[in-house]
Design an enzyme around this catalytic site. Structure first.
Site, PDB file in Angstrom:
ATOM      1  N   CYS A   8      49.568  41.377  42.323  1.00 30.83           N
ATOM      2  CA  CYS A   8      49.418  40.522  42.834  1.00 30.83           C
ATOM      3  C   CYS A   8      49.335  39.366  43.007  1.00 30.83           C
ATOM      4  O   CYS A   8      50.698  38.934  41.446  1.00 30.83           O
ATOM      5  CB  CYS A   8      47.728  40.741  43.442  1.00 30.83           C
ATOM      6  SG  CYS A   8      46.607  40.601  41.529  1.00 30.83           S
ATOM      7  N   ASN A  11      47.113  39.740  38.793  1.00 34.52           N
ATOM      8  CA  ASN A  11      46.738  40.577  38.361  1.00 34.52           C
ATOM      9  C   ASN A  11      45.497  40.841  37.135  1.00 34.52           C
ATOM     10  O   ASN A  11      45.262  41.417  36.144  1.00 34.52           O
ATOM     11  CB  ASN A  11      47.812  40.711  37.013  1.00 34.52           C
ATOM     12  CG  ASN A  11      48.109  42.283  36.423  1.00 34.52           C
ATOM     13  OD1 ASN A  11      48.340  42.411  35.130  1.00 34.52           O
ATOM     14  ND2 ASN A  11      47.756  43.672  37.181  1.00 34.52           N
ATOM     15  N   CYS A  13      42.855  40.741  39.767  1.00 38.71           N
ATOM     16  CA  CYS A  13      41.777  41.458  41.058  1.00 38.71           C
ATOM     17  C   CYS A  13      42.604  42.263  41.638  1.00 38.71           C
ATOM     18  O   CYS A  13      41.696  43.809  41.285  1.00 38.71           O
ATOM     19  CB  CYS A  13      41.046  40.196  41.785  1.00 38.71           C
ATOM     20  SG  CYS A  13      40.706  38.718  41.101  1.00 38.71           S
ATOM     21  N   ARG A  14      43.473  42.064  42.343  1.00 37.98           N
ATOM     22  CA  ARG A  14      43.412  42.948  42.919  1.00 37.98           C
ATOM     23  C   ARG A  14      44.263  44.408  42.558  1.00 37.98           C
ATOM     24  O   ARG A  14      44.280  45.637  43.240  1.00 37.98           O
ATOM     25  CB  ARG A  14      44.597  42.838  44.774  1.00 37.98           C
ATOM     26  CG  ARG A  14      43.525  42.129  45.602  1.00 37.98           C
ATOM     27  CD  ARG A  14      44.330  41.323  46.449  1.00 37.98           C
ATOM     28  NE  ARG A  14      44.637  40.382  45.568  1.00 37.98           N
ATOM     29  CZ  ARG A  14      45.569  39.120  46.321  1.00 37.98           C
ATOM     30  NH1 ARG A  14      46.162  39.045  47.441  1.00 37.98           N
ATOM     31  NH2 ARG A  14      46.796  37.993  45.980  1.00 37.98           N
ATOM     32  N   SER A  15      45.188  43.919  42.393  1.00 34.25           N
ATOM     33  CA  SER A  15      46.300  45.111  42.005  1.00 34.25           C
ATOM     34  C   SER A  15      45.937  46.227  40.127  1.00 34.25           C
ATOM     35  O   SER A  15      46.431  47.216  40.345  1.00 34.25           O
ATOM     36  CB  SER A  15      47.557  44.224  40.963  1.00 34.25           C
ATOM     37  OG  SER A  15      47.262  43.363  40.250  1.00 34.25           O
ATOM     38  N   ASP A 125      43.328  37.974  49.136  1.00 33.18           N
ATOM     39  CA  ASP A 125      42.508  37.638  47.823  1.00 33.18           C
ATOM     40  C   ASP A 125      41.533  37.262  47.979  1.00 33.18           C
ATOM     41  O   ASP A 125      40.552  36.454  48.580  1.00 33.18           O
ATOM     42  CB  ASP A 125      43.043  36.340  47.081  1.00 33.18           C
ATOM     43  CG  ASP A 125      42.998  36.307  46.311  1.00 33.18           C
ATOM     44  OD1 ASP A 125      42.234  36.389  45.208  1.00 33.18           O
ATOM     45  OD2 ASP A 125      43.946  35.250  45.783  1.00 33.18           O
TER      46      ASP A 125
HETATM   47  P1  4NP Z   1      44.136  38.500  41.911  1.00 32.71           P
HETATM   48  O1  4NP Z   1      43.378  37.447  42.569  1.00 32.71           O
HETATM   49  O2  4NP Z   1      45.756  37.745  42.678  1.00 32.71           O
HETATM   50  O3  4NP Z   1      43.684  39.617  43.437  1.00 32.71           O
HETATM   51  O4  4NP Z   1      44.434  38.931  40.481  1.00 32.71           O
HETATM   52  C1  4NP Z   1      43.150  36.028  41.789  1.00 32.71           C
HETATM   53  C2  4NP Z   1      42.885  36.056  40.254  1.00 32.71           C
HETATM   54  C3  4NP Z   1      43.607  34.910  40.085  1.00 32.71           C
HETATM   55  C4  4NP Z   1      43.383  33.462  40.826  1.00 32.71           C
HETATM   56  C5  4NP Z   1      44.425  33.660  42.134  1.00 32.71           C
HETATM   57  C6  4NP Z   1      43.936  34.773  42.554  1.00 32.71           C
HETATM   58  N1  4NP Z   1      43.774  32.778  39.906  1.00 32.71           N
HETATM   59  O5  4NP Z   1      44.333  31.432  41.315  1.00 32.71           O
HETATM   60  O6  4NP Z   1      43.759  31.941  39.364  1.00 32.71           O
END
Ligand code: 4NP
Length: 157
Positions: A8, A11, A13-15, A125
Site C-alpha cells: 500500500c 505500509n 494500515c492496509r498492507s 485508504d
Molecule cells: P496505508 O495508509 O497506505 O494503508 O498504510 C496510509 C498511511 C499513512 C499515510 C497514507 C496512507 N500517510 O500519508 O502518512
C-alpha cells in the site's frame, strides 16, 4: 515456496492488515509452509513503524495480532524475490509499475482483481478517515484474500 508481497502507500494500515489476515488464512489451510507473506509501502514516511493503532485494533478484534510488523519501503528487487506483488489500490499499482524491472510485470497484481464481485478495484485508504474505514478494509481484504488463495492453489497443483 510461493512468496506474496502486499503493498500500500504507508505500509501501516492496509498492507499489514492484509499480511496478517492472509497469514492467518494460510495457517488455517495448512499452507503456511508453502506460501510466505510480507508487506511494504510505496512511500518511506513510516519506515520502521508498527502498524497504525486503529489497524492493530481492528485486526486484534478478529484474533490476529499484527503488532510485531514494521513498515518498510518496496524496492525494485522485490519483483525478483516475490512471485506476487499485490497492490492495494490503483495508485499503488501505478507506482509499482514504475518500480518494476523490465520483464517482471507479470508479477504485479491489483488485489481487488481477485474479488471481481466486490464491485471495487481499490481497497480505500482508511488513514485520514474514521474507524469504519478500517472495518471496511477487513471486508475487502477477506474477499480478495480468498480469491488470491484460490488462484495460488490452482497454480500450485
Ligand atoms: P496505508 O495508509 O497506505 O494503508 O498504510 C496510509 C498511511 C499513512 C499515510 C497514507 C496512507 N500517510 O500519508 O502518512
Amino acid at each position: 515456496m510461493v512468496k506474496v508481497l502486499f503493498v500500500c502507500l504507508g505500509n501501516i494500515c492496509r498492507s499489514p492488515t492484509a499480511e496478517g489476515l492472509f497469514r492467518d488464512l494460510l495457517r488455517r489451510h495448512g499452507l503456511d509452509d508453502r506460501i510466505a507473506v510480507d508487506s511494504a509501502g510505496t512511500g518511506a514516511w513510516h519506515v520502521g513503524s508498527a502498524p497504525d493503532r486503529r489497524a492493530q485494533a481492528a485486526t486484534l478484534r478478529r484474533g490476529i495480532d499484527i503488532s510485531n510488523l514494521r513498515a518498510r519501503q518496496a524496492r525494485a528487487d522485490d519483483f525478483e524475490s516475490f512471485d506476487y506483488v499485490v497492490a492495494m489500490d490503483r495508485e499503488n499499482y501505478r507506482d509499482l509499475r514504475r518500480l518494476c524491472p523490465p520483464g517482471r510485470e507479470d508479477r504485479l497484481h491489483l488485489f481487488m482483481d481477485f474479488a471481481p464481485r466486490a464491485g471495487t478495484r481499490d481497497v480505500p485508504d482508511p488513514y485520514y478517515g474514521g474507524p469504519q474505514g478500517f472495518e471496511d478494509v477487513h471486508g475487502l481484504v477477506e474477499e480478495a484474500s480468498a480469491g488470491l488463495l484460490d488462484h495460488i492453489r490452482r497454480n500450485l497443483e
